[in-house]
Structures are given as C-alpha cells and as structure tokens.
Design an enzyme around this catalytic site. Structure first.
Site, short mmCIF file in Angstrom:
data_model
loop_
_atom_site.label_atom_id
_atom_site.label_comp_id
_atom_site.label_asym_id
_atom_site.label_seq_id
_atom_site.Cartn_x
_atom_site.Cartn_y
_atom_site.Cartn_z
N ASP A 195 27.65 -13.92 -2.76
CA ASP A 195 28.31 -13.54 -1.43
C ASP A 195 29.62 -13.33 -1.61
OD1 ASP A 195 25.64 -14.46 -0.43
OD2 ASP A 195 26.32 -16.52 -0.41
N GLY A 196 30.45 -13.66 -2.39
CA GLY A 196 31.81 -13.17 -2.65
C GLY A 196 32.07 -11.72 -2.91
P1 NAP Z 1 33.18 -18.33 -2.81
O1 NAP Z 1 33.37 -19.19 -3.83
O2 NAP Z 1 32.96 -16.69 -3.00
O3 NAP Z 1 32.51 -18.86 -1.66
C1 NAP Z 1 32.34 -20.33 -1.41
C2 NAP Z 1 30.90 -20.30 -1.51
O4 NAP Z 1 30.38 -19.98 -0.11
C3 NAP Z 1 30.19 -19.61 -2.62
O5 NAP Z 1 28.90 -20.54 -3.12
C4 NAP Z 1 29.34 -18.61 -1.74
O6 NAP Z 1 28.09 -18.19 -2.42
C5 NAP Z 1 29.03 -19.15 -0.53
N1 NAP Z 1 28.93 -18.39 0.72
C6 NAP Z 1 29.81 -17.29 1.11
N2 NAP Z 1 29.07 -16.83 2.26
C7 NAP Z 1 28.15 -17.76 2.67
C8 NAP Z 1 27.21 -17.68 3.67
N3 NAP Z 1 27.54 -16.71 4.70
N4 NAP Z 1 26.42 -18.70 3.79
C9 NAP Z 1 26.33 -19.53 2.76
N5 NAP Z 1 27.00 -19.50 1.81
C10 NAP Z 1 27.86 -18.77 1.71
O7 NAP Z 1 35.02 -18.16 -2.00
P2 NAP Z 1 35.65 -16.99 -1.78
O8 NAP Z 1 35.53 -15.94 -2.86
O9 NAP Z 1 36.80 -17.68 -1.17
O10 NAP Z 1 34.80 -16.38 -0.43
C11 NAP Z 1 35.15 -16.87 0.87
C12 NAP Z 1 34.02 -17.73 1.59
O11 NAP Z 1 34.15 -18.96 1.18
C13 NAP Z 1 34.57 -17.73 3.09
O12 NAP Z 1 33.94 -16.88 3.86
C14 NAP Z 1 34.10 -19.04 3.46
O13 NAP Z 1 33.00 -19.06 4.19
C15 NAP Z 1 33.87 -19.84 2.04
N6 NAP Z 1 34.71 -21.13 1.93
C16 NAP Z 1 34.18 -22.40 2.22
C17 NAP Z 1 34.93 -23.27 2.32
C18 NAP Z 1 34.30 -24.83 2.50
O14 NAP Z 1 32.96 -24.83 2.23
N7 NAP Z 1 35.05 -25.78 2.39
C19 NAP Z 1 36.26 -23.52 2.03
C20 NAP Z 1 37.00 -22.14 1.92
C21 NAP Z 1 35.94 -20.90 1.86
P3 NAP Z 1 28.43 -17.45 -3.64
O15 NAP Z 1 28.43 -18.37 -4.80
O16 NAP Z 1 27.14 -16.47 -3.76
O17 NAP Z 1 29.33 -16.45 -3.76
MN MN Z 2 33.56 -15.81 -4.61
#
Ligand code: NAP
Ligand code: MN
Length: 269
Positions: free
Chosen positions: A54-55
């Site tokens: 997803d990233g």
């Molecule tokens: P990332 O490691 O790429 O994303 C964190 C996790 O969220 C990964 O497992 C990713 O899947 C999953 N993900 C992303 N979009 C999703 C969706 N629409 N539905 C379900 N799972 C999803 O981190 P990053 O590169 O910083 O990406 C940013 C995203 O991370 C943000 O948009 C935010 O939603 C998420 N995030 C989550 C938290 C939290 O849950 N505490 C905190 C900060 C950011 P993949 O493994 O397939 O990439």
């Molecule tokens: Mn990522």
C-alpha cells in the site's frame, strides 16, 4: 506483428518499491507487457501498475496526482499487507492472463482535500488515506468547526481526517469506523484526546457527508505536523485548515471480484 487484444498500444507505467527483490519481477513484468503490445510510458500512462504494498500505491497515486483523472491504478504486492492491491507478485502468468482477458471494473475512490491557510493564502493538499495533525511533544489546542459553526475545543496529541478507503488504515488503529468507499463521506477521529473536568471533547469518531466541511483552528500551529498519507509538512505559520471531500477521485482497476469487505476480511481476519 499485429497483436489483437484489448491492451494493444495501451500506455502503462510501473511504480515499484525499488528494492532488489522487486527489481527482478519488474524487469520480467516489462518484458511480458511489451510482448502483449503494451507501451511503456512512465510520464503519461493510462494504466499504472504498482509493485510493492500500500505504501507503494500511495506513492504512485501522489506521483500522478496532477493528472489523476486520466490514470487507472492496479496493484500487485510483494508479501506486505496490500489492502489496495489485487495480485500477489509471484504469479506473473496469472497477472498477464488477467490483464489480457480485459474483464474488469473500474472503481472510484474519493480523495480528501485540505486547504492550509494563513491570512494571505492557502496551500491545497490531497490525500488518498488520510491527513493528520500531530504534535507528539506538547498538548495541542485545536478548535473544531463543523460547516463554520464552532463545535468543540480539542486538547491532545492530534486529529485524523480520513477517506473511506483510508478508514482501514490509521483511522482503524484509532478506533474509527470502516466506511465502504461507495459512501461519499469523510471521518474525524481523535488521537490521544484529554478529557477531564477542564477539557472535554465528543470522544467518538464522527462521519461527515460530502457536502460538509470541517475547519481546525489553532492559536499556534508551531511544532505541529500535518501528515498527508506517507508524507508530512510543518505547519508553523498557518492559522487554520479546512478539510472536505474532493470532487476528484482515484480510479482502481479491479479484475477480480474483490470488493471492500472482501479486502477487509482478507487483510484483517
Ligand atoms: P506503511 O508502513 O507503508 O503503512 C503502514 C501499514 O498500513 C502497512 O501495513 C500498510 O500496508 C497499511 N496500509 C496503508 N494503507 C492502508 C489502507 N488503506 N488500508 C489498510 N491498510 C493500509 O507506512 P507509511 O509508508 O508511512 O504509509 C503511510 C500510511 O501508514 C498512512 O496513510 C497511514 O494510514 C498508515 N499509518 C498507520 C499508523 C497506525 O496505524 N498507527 C500510524 C501511522 C501511519 P502495506 O504493508 O501493504 O504497505
Ligand atoms: Mn510503506
């Protein structure tokens, strides 16, 4: 050689995570796509294939944000969660076969827009998943307005404003609701709100229809970070931020019957 199939001459781009592990797959993918008559055009593609998770999909969507209306995305994932992706990357034959069958549905997912403003100007941002206002070091004081009416004063770590497709990402970790992307709505969830005899917030996720907007105001956005999907910006000299659901959408090509609830089940249960 004339190739008669639905994808002949179609301009495509590949956006990958860029590690050695995916590099080999991407090389093979290009070979096979060129064989079936598709044309590699990284600048102006019709179809964008992401290889990663997803990233990687988030990065691809932002890369083509300026001409998002003209692009359709399809994802293959490499062992990560892959909520946005349809294909497991090992299965290149299946991927090519499916593309050639030309049997698909394009689904549209709405974007979230923010106008980040001071007294003279605004900067516009779009997000596929969500935007958050975060300050991990000090308590933030943010006044929340719904359609320009004062609603509450928030004290705490931050606020998350998410789209329906983003509802399964950060929003879900915050206890927000999962929203089907056919529902034209956006959601506000709290991040570490303080609730006591001095400070009080609604303390429940709130879901707004497309026609609504919310505005967040702070006397001081110093040290506050605005996250936009995987990116972030400093807010320092800004005064308010207006959030609303965009008229612009991201189109995903779904070859399999893999609707939102199936994705939710596959990803989380
Ligand atoms: P990332 O490691 O790429 O994303 C964190 C996790 O969220 C990964 O497992 C990713 O899947 C999953 N993900 C992303 N979009 C999703 C969706 N629409 N539905 C379900 N799972 C999803 O981190 P990053 O590169 O910083 O990406 C940013 C995203 O991370 C943000 O948009 C935010 O939603 C998420 N995030 C989550 C938290 C939290 O849950 N505490 C905190 C900060 C950011 P993949 O493994 O397939 O990439
Ligand atoms: Mn990522």
């Amino acid at each position: 050689m004339r190739i008669d199939n639905g994808v002949n001459g179609m301009k495509y781009a590949v956006i990958s995570r860029g590690d050695p592990f995916t590099a080999h797959f991407v090389e093979e993918l290009h070979k096979r796509l060129l064989q079936v008559g598709m044309v590699n055009h990284q600048e102006l593609p019709q179809l964008v294939i992401t290889v990663g998770g997803d990233g990687t999909m988030l990065k691809a969507v932002h890369h083509y944000m300026d001409r998002i209306e003209d692009v359709v995305f399809v994802g293959s994932h490499t062992g990560k969660l892959g909520f946005y992706t349809d294909f497991i990357h090992e299965d290149l034959d299946h991927f090519i076969d499916t593309i050639l069958k030309n049997d698909y549905e394009d689904v549209s997912f709405p974007l979230l827009t923010a106008y980040v403003c001071n007294h003279t100007s605004c900067i516009k941002y779009n997000a596929l998943n969500e935007m958050t206002l975060l300050n991990p070091f000090h308590t933030q004081h943010i006044d929340v307005y719904i359609n320009d009416d004062y609603f509450e004063s928030f004290q705490g770590t931050g606020l998350c404003i998410s789209t329906p497709t983003g509802s399964s990402a950060y929003n879900k970790s915050l206890g927000g609701a999962l929203i089907h992307p056919k529902i034209q709505a956006f959601q506000l969830t709290e991040i570490g709100s303080i609730n006591n005899n001095v400070y009080r917030t609604i303390s429940a996720p709130m879901i707004f229809p497309k026609e609504h907007h919310i505005t967040l105001k702070a006397a001081d956005f110093n040290e506050v970070t605005l996250t936009i999907d995987h990116m972030h910006r400093n807010l320092e000299s800004y005064e308010y931020i207006k959030f609303l659901l965009s008229d612009r959408v991201v189109q995903f090509r779904q070859y399999t019957n893999n609707d939102f609830w199936k994705r939710v089940r596959k990803s989380f249960l």
